[in-house]
Design an enzyme around this catalytic site. Structure first.
Site, PDB file in Angstrom:
ATOM      1  N   CYS A 174       2.629   5.584   9.177  1.00  0.00           N
ATOM      2  CA  CYS A 174       1.602   5.752   8.146  1.00  0.00           C
ATOM      3  C   CYS A 174       0.624   6.848   8.555  1.00  0.00           C
ATOM      4  O   CYS A 174       0.154   6.876   9.705  1.00  0.00           O
ATOM      5  CB  CYS A 174       0.860   4.433   7.951  1.00  0.00           C
ATOM      6  SG  CYS A 174      -0.534   4.552   6.802  1.00  0.00           S
ATOM      7  N   CYS A 223       0.852  -1.185   0.000  1.00  0.00           N
ATOM      8  CA  CYS A 223       0.000   0.000   0.000  1.00  0.00           C
ATOM      9  C   CYS A 223       0.892   1.239   0.000  1.00  0.00           C
ATOM     10  O   CYS A 223       2.114   1.150   0.162  1.00  0.00           O
ATOM     11  CB  CYS A 223      -0.912   0.000   1.232  1.00  0.00           C
ATOM     12  SG  CYS A 223      -0.014   0.125   2.807  1.00  0.00           S
ATOM     13  N   GLU A 225       1.020  -1.316  16.457  1.00  0.00           N
ATOM     14  CA  GLU A 225       0.181  -0.161  16.150  1.00  0.00           C
ATOM     15  C   GLU A 225      -0.765   0.151  17.303  1.00  0.00           C
ATOM     16  O   GLU A 225      -0.935   1.317  17.685  1.00  0.00           O
ATOM     17  CB  GLU A 225      -0.625  -0.414  14.867  1.00  0.00           C
ATOM     18  CG  GLU A 225      -1.492   0.774  14.497  1.00  0.00           C
ATOM     19  CD  GLU A 225      -2.447   0.480  13.354  1.00  0.00           C
ATOM     20  OE1 GLU A 225      -3.558   1.027  13.372  1.00  0.00           O
ATOM     21  OE2 GLU A 225      -2.077  -0.278  12.434  1.00  0.00           O
ATOM     22  N   CYS A 267      -8.647   2.268   7.398  1.00  0.00           N
ATOM     23  CA  CYS A 267      -7.657   2.582   6.374  1.00  0.00           C
ATOM     24  C   CYS A 267      -8.199   2.239   4.988  1.00  0.00           C
ATOM     25  O   CYS A 267      -8.721   1.143   4.764  1.00  0.00           O
ATOM     26  CB  CYS A 267      -6.380   1.791   6.670  1.00  0.00           C
ATOM     27  SG  CYS A 267      -5.215   1.712   5.323  1.00  0.00           S
ATOM     28  N   SER A 280      -1.116  -8.404  10.529  1.00  0.00           N
ATOM     29  CA  SER A 280      -2.537  -8.442  10.888  1.00  0.00           C
ATOM     30  C   SER A 280      -3.435  -8.343   9.661  1.00  0.00           C
ATOM     31  O   SER A 280      -4.418  -9.072   9.535  1.00  0.00           O
ATOM     32  CB  SER A 280      -2.858  -7.301  11.857  1.00  0.00           C
ATOM     33  OG  SER A 280      -4.234  -7.275  12.157  1.00  0.00           O
ATOM     34  N   HIS A 340      -0.189  -5.797  19.375  1.00  0.00           N
ATOM     35  CA  HIS A 340       0.278  -5.299  18.084  1.00  0.00           C
ATOM     36  C   HIS A 340       0.920  -3.924  18.248  1.00  0.00           C
ATOM     37  O   HIS A 340       0.405  -3.062  18.967  1.00  0.00           O
ATOM     38  CB  HIS A 340      -0.896  -5.226  17.102  1.00  0.00           C
ATOM     39  CG  HIS A 340      -0.492  -5.017  15.678  1.00  0.00           C
ATOM     40  ND1 HIS A 340      -0.140  -3.791  15.182  1.00  0.00           N
ATOM     41  CD2 HIS A 340      -0.378  -5.884  14.632  1.00  0.00           C
ATOM     42  CE1 HIS A 340       0.168  -3.898  13.895  1.00  0.00           C
ATOM     43  NE2 HIS A 340       0.031  -5.160  13.538  1.00  0.00           N
ATOM     44  N   SER A 347       1.967  -5.446   3.172  1.00  0.00           N
ATOM     45  CA  SER A 347       3.419  -5.360   3.393  1.00  0.00           C
ATOM     46  C   SER A 347       4.203  -6.311   2.490  1.00  0.00           C
ATOM     47  O   SER A 347       5.399  -6.529   2.713  1.00  0.00           O
ATOM     48  CB  SER A 347       3.737  -5.679   4.856  1.00  0.00           C
ATOM     49  OG  SER A 347       3.140  -4.745   5.722  1.00  0.00           O
TER      50      SER A 347
END
Length: 402
Positions: free
Chosen positions: A157, A66, A187, A288, A318, A185, A379
């Site tokens: 991001c 992405c 994030e 997202c 994830s 995680h 990714s």
């Protein structure tokens, strides 16, 4: 801690960089040669379908790198080019892909060492360069690095930053952030560090447990034990669930986040009445775009007549796991692999199950004509996807000659 003020202060520091170093053109050429694929472009040009012999490949119409991932990797490459002799560290994997992280190590970008699940920042000296990965870093980590006087390259991001802004708004309004995500995680760890009071729910079942507690009360000790690792310090379910706001880990399933949001909205409306809803519930869209596009493309792909699915991405990714979940929900034989090396033979493949367990499945590739669905997480470089497609073609080609 006023996290918003700290973030503003950090971003105005001469040691902070979020825009790169002006080497985009050279880096773009390097990234293209290392990660892009002519074969994948050919499949795109052929309406995402390619047939060779007995094998038809159907590629999802949105997959792979992405924009946020491309940006993070490009900035890491730029950093190495701009600081050819300095020590460069990174607080976590740049993205969740083994080949990309291996490339970081080959470029002598070192990971912050971890002892007993705690990062040891003592290795970082003034003048060192530290990259913050695409998932971001916690406020506490950024504060340590800022105080050390090292150079910080922030590849977080923008979609993740958007979620941070959301929980900041919750905090300002004294709402508890209900974060749909995985508490371990990177994030979610980073997002929760920007929140005030927070509670992390993994799925709809956990959300239903919380909303039932809001409406009917329950066993406080049981609640705290259940969410011991997934809530803010001093969390009190009898007081801290009166005003809630919804946020999410950007890589979770869009539909699940929406269901959880609607569930809390209905719950607060039922408890406090529709006229009081805005005083007890907040919701902003933090899903997202790239994650949503890949999930939507996967949903279109599984509606086709597939014999099996291959889902490609890091085992700790994830968003890749969520794509695998869709294949599982559609009862399609599917294999989550992170590299071509997982394909041992036409009779054997090593893959990750949704439980996280690595297993070997025999007779995974059917005989005769087959249609194989292919997708990859945000990714995953196209080159990895190409290697796996070529391996499938080669295995089936070998069989057809026997």
């Amino acid at each position: 801690m006023d996290t918003k003020a700290f973030k503003r202060s950090l971003q105005h520091s001469e040691n902070y960089n979020r825009k790169g170093f002006g080497h985009q053109a050279e880096v773009a050429t390097q990234l293209q040669s290392e990660f892009q694929s002519n074969l994948i472009q050919q499949i795109r040009d052929r309406n995402y379908t390619l047939q060779r012999g007995d094998v038809t490949i159907r590629l999802a119409q949105a997959f792979g790198f992405c924009w946020g991932v491309e940006r993070a990797v490009a900035m890491a490459y730029e950093t190495r080019q701009h600081f050819p002799t300095e020590r460069i560290w990174i607080t976590n994997e740049i993205i969740h892909n083994p080949s990309v992280n291996q490339r970081m190590q080959e470029m002598e970008v070192q990971f912050i060492p971890v002892e007993a699940n705690i990062k040891d920042f003592s290795v970082v000296d003034i003048g060192d360069v530290v990259i913050l990965p695409a998932f971001g870093a916690s406020v506490q980590e950024m504060q340590i690095l800022h105080e050390k006087g090292c150079k910080i390259v922030d590849t977080t991001c923008p979609w993740v930053s958007k979620v941070w802004n959301t929980v900041e708004k919750h905090k300002k309004g004294e709402y508890t952030s209900i974060i749909h995500g995985k508490y371990k995680h990177e994030e979610t760890v980073a997002t929760s560090s920007f929140a005030g009071k927070y509670l992390i729910v993994l799925n709809l079942q956990e959300a239903e447990y919380v909303t039932n507690y809001i409406l009917n009360g329950g066993n406080r000790e049981e609640f705290l034990a259940k969410f011991a690792k997934a809530c803010s310090a001093g969390f009190d379910p009898d007081q801290d669930l009166e005003r809630v706001g919804i946020a999410n880990q950007t890589t979770m399933l869009k539909g699940d986040t929406e269901k959880i949001g609607k569930l809390f909205e209905r719950t607060m409306m039922q408890k406090y009445s529709p006229t009081e809803l805005n005083q007890h519930f907040q919701s902003f869209n933090t899903i997202c775009d790239a994650t949503q596009e890949r999930q939507d493309a996967m949903l279109e792909l599984v509606e086709q007549n597939l014999d099996l699915m291959v889902v490609i991405g890091g085992f700790n990714s994830s968003n890749t796991t969520q794509l695998q979940q869709i294949a599982f929900d559609w009862n399609i034989p599917s294999y989550h692999i992170d590299s071509v090396e997982r394909i041992k033979s036409i009779d054997s493949i090593e893959h990750r199950q949704l439980t996280g367990e690595l297993v070997i499945t025999e007779n995974w590739l059917p005989k005769g004509e087959i249609v194989v669905g292919i997708t990859s997480g945000a990714s995953t470089p196209d080159k990895v996807v190409e290697d796996i497609i070529e391996k499938i073609f080669a295995l089936k080609g070998t069989v057809s000659l026997v």
